[in-house]
Enzyme design. Sequence first.
Site, PDB file in Angstrom:
ATOM      1  N   HIS A   1      -5.882   2.898   1.440  1.00  0.00           N
ATOM      2  CA  HIS A   1      -4.867   3.822   1.960  1.00  0.00           C
ATOM      3  C   HIS A   1      -5.414   4.791   3.133  1.00  0.00           C
ATOM      4  O   HIS A   1      -4.849   5.018   4.024  1.00  0.00           O
ATOM      5  CB  HIS A   1      -4.805   5.111   0.554  1.00  0.00           C
ATOM      6  CG  HIS A   1      -4.101   4.510  -0.536  1.00  0.00           C
ATOM      7  ND1 HIS A   1      -3.120   3.397  -0.564  1.00  0.00           N
ATOM      8  CD2 HIS A   1      -4.514   4.684  -1.579  1.00  0.00           C
ATOM      9  CE1 HIS A   1      -3.092   3.110  -1.810  1.00  0.00           C
ATOM     10  NE2 HIS A   1      -3.790   3.815  -2.606  1.00  0.00           N
TER      11      HIS A   1
ATOM     12  N   ASP B   1       0.890  -1.074   0.091  1.00  0.00           N
ATOM     13  CA  ASP B   1       0.088  -0.188  -0.003  1.00  0.00           C
ATOM     14  C   ASP B   1       1.020   1.086   0.061  1.00  0.00           C
ATOM     15  O   ASP B   1       1.675   1.362   0.970  1.00  0.00           O
ATOM     16  CB  ASP B   1      -1.104  -0.043   1.357  1.00  0.00           C
ATOM     17  CG  ASP B   1      -2.056   1.113   1.265  1.00  0.00           C
ATOM     18  OD1 ASP B   1      -1.297   2.354   1.095  1.00  0.00           O
ATOM     19  OD2 ASP B   1      -2.894   0.924   1.246  1.00  0.00           O
ATOM     20  N   HIS B   2       1.054   1.867  -1.391  1.00  0.00           N
ATOM     21  CA  HIS B   2       2.314   2.694  -1.388  1.00  0.00           C
ATOM     22  C   HIS B   2       2.311   3.964  -0.302  1.00  0.00           C
ATOM     23  O   HIS B   2       3.230   4.652  -0.100  1.00  0.00           O
ATOM     24  CB  HIS B   2       2.358   3.239  -2.700  1.00  0.00           C
ATOM     25  CG  HIS B   2       1.403   4.193  -3.345  1.00  0.00           C
ATOM     26  ND1 HIS B   2       0.139   3.875  -3.739  1.00  0.00           N
ATOM     27  CD2 HIS B   2       1.582   5.687  -3.134  1.00  0.00           C
ATOM     28  CE1 HIS B   2      -0.236   5.196  -4.155  1.00  0.00           C
ATOM     29  NE2 HIS B   2       0.433   5.988  -3.675  1.00  0.00           N
TER      30      HIS B   2
END
Length: 487
Positions: free
Chosen positions: A242, A179-180
């Site tokens: 996010h 999950d950047h």
Amino acid sequence: MESTTFVLFGATGDLAKRKIYPALYNLFVDQKLPEAFRVFGLGRRELSDEAFQTSVEQSLRKFSRREVKDPVLLNKFLQTFRYSVLDVSHKEDYQKLLQLVEQQEEELRMAPNRMFYLSVGPEFFETIAASIQESGLGSASGWKRLVIEKPFGHDLQSARELNNNLSKSFTEDEIFRIDHYLGKPMVQKLEMLQQSNPVLQALWDNRYIANVQITANEIVGVEERAGYYDHVGAVRDMFQNHMLQLLMMLTIHLPNNSTSENVRFKKKLVMEALELLQKEDIGSHVVRGQYGAGTIQSKPVFGYTSEPNIPADSSNDTFIAVKLQIDDYSWRGVPFYIRTGKRMKDKSTRIVIEFKEPLKQSKANDDTKKPNLLVIEISPNEVISLQLNTRNPQNKGEFKPMHIDFHESGDNVPEAYENLISDALHGDSTFFAHWDEVELSWQWVQPILDAYEENRVPLHLYAAGSNGPTESDELLAQDGYHWWFDE
Ligand code: NAD
């Protein structure tokens, strides 16, 4: 660091070019890659190693945060790249790949540690994971790791199916779910912020915090992702992953010297304590929006349903605002407001913590006093800012807000993908999503998906370039609050 073969599925794709190659290059320049490191790029079309290396070089020149200057260094980096044709559904291609990988490991005397990075559509994840196992690529004596990108499923059921299938070939410890947002430097600092600052730690709960606002707004619209985005919307694209990750990272209370296990265990506890929305509460806790035509930075822009490849009658959401409650000892009674949208007025990802006002009503002129705010700006800038009150004795006792800003870092900070790839190479899963978090997130979001599906939540149009539907303001107004910094 242990020698590693980095096997990249989807080596000719967008993510590889924009993020993965630049991240690897910058790690290489910073001497953060293993001494013995080889990349096998995989794709369907025939490509020589040289042509592949040239395309990697082009992506570095275009997307690397560091300018590519030193030809010797560049060449040394590119020499680590090999290309092999592989169609994910052709079993024999995996056999060929295995031979190449083994040959190289032998030639370079590398331990057979293999990292499989799946930069391909999620519909291929299960086939690839199973084929890695069946072909023998995943059964060498070294370690193996699987790195996958979101989306992890489309809803609770599909996420569970995906996970069941992946876990036939890889254990939970071997799966690194990117999950950047968890790779963003400011997000990585969140856990330490309260833990290492007694002044914040003392205030970090429902005794002192009035509400928390988490915003991730974009100026861009759907861009070229119409086919994907129209099936997922803001709730799946941003909120389920996010935004809930930001919530978890902000609200965990960690012991000193916490480990990856502690962090992920505490995140799970937060998700378990998140009050589930009952069917009848969804209408009053969730605002669903879609951008209409409007003006962005003085330029007129189309509404969502006039965008290329979006059906004119699409009811897909491009905005979501949600009110949440964490039912645990620390956070009971503190509303969390989370919103995210496309085609908004400003691009910003930030967390605002609004503190209670114990002195409210204590003086007639208190109207001028603002609450204390702790603002954590995650992007585009990294800033931590504290809003305090001050008063000039000569100014008839009026309060004035004073801002103390800490600009966290200068230019050229490592990108999220650098942090994450480096962690995965080290086997550190702190900033990767554990299956428990993913499952609990889907579980929490599923009633919203159902309500959308059954059209039980109205779709509010908002003008492109605005702060979203006015209903999102009302979500806070009914509790006596407002979104900060929407001016
Ligand atoms: P892309 O379409 O640009 O690339 C996909 C790659 O998969 C290509 O290299 C293509 O050749 C390869 N591929 C397709 N079918 C194949 C097959 N049968 N056999 C072998 N290879 C095949 O997609 P992308 O934007 O690079 O995204 C990759 C993944 O990362 C997706 O799961 C996406 O959701 C996710 N993701 C992308 C971004 C981004 O910024 N692009 C951001 C977050 C997550």
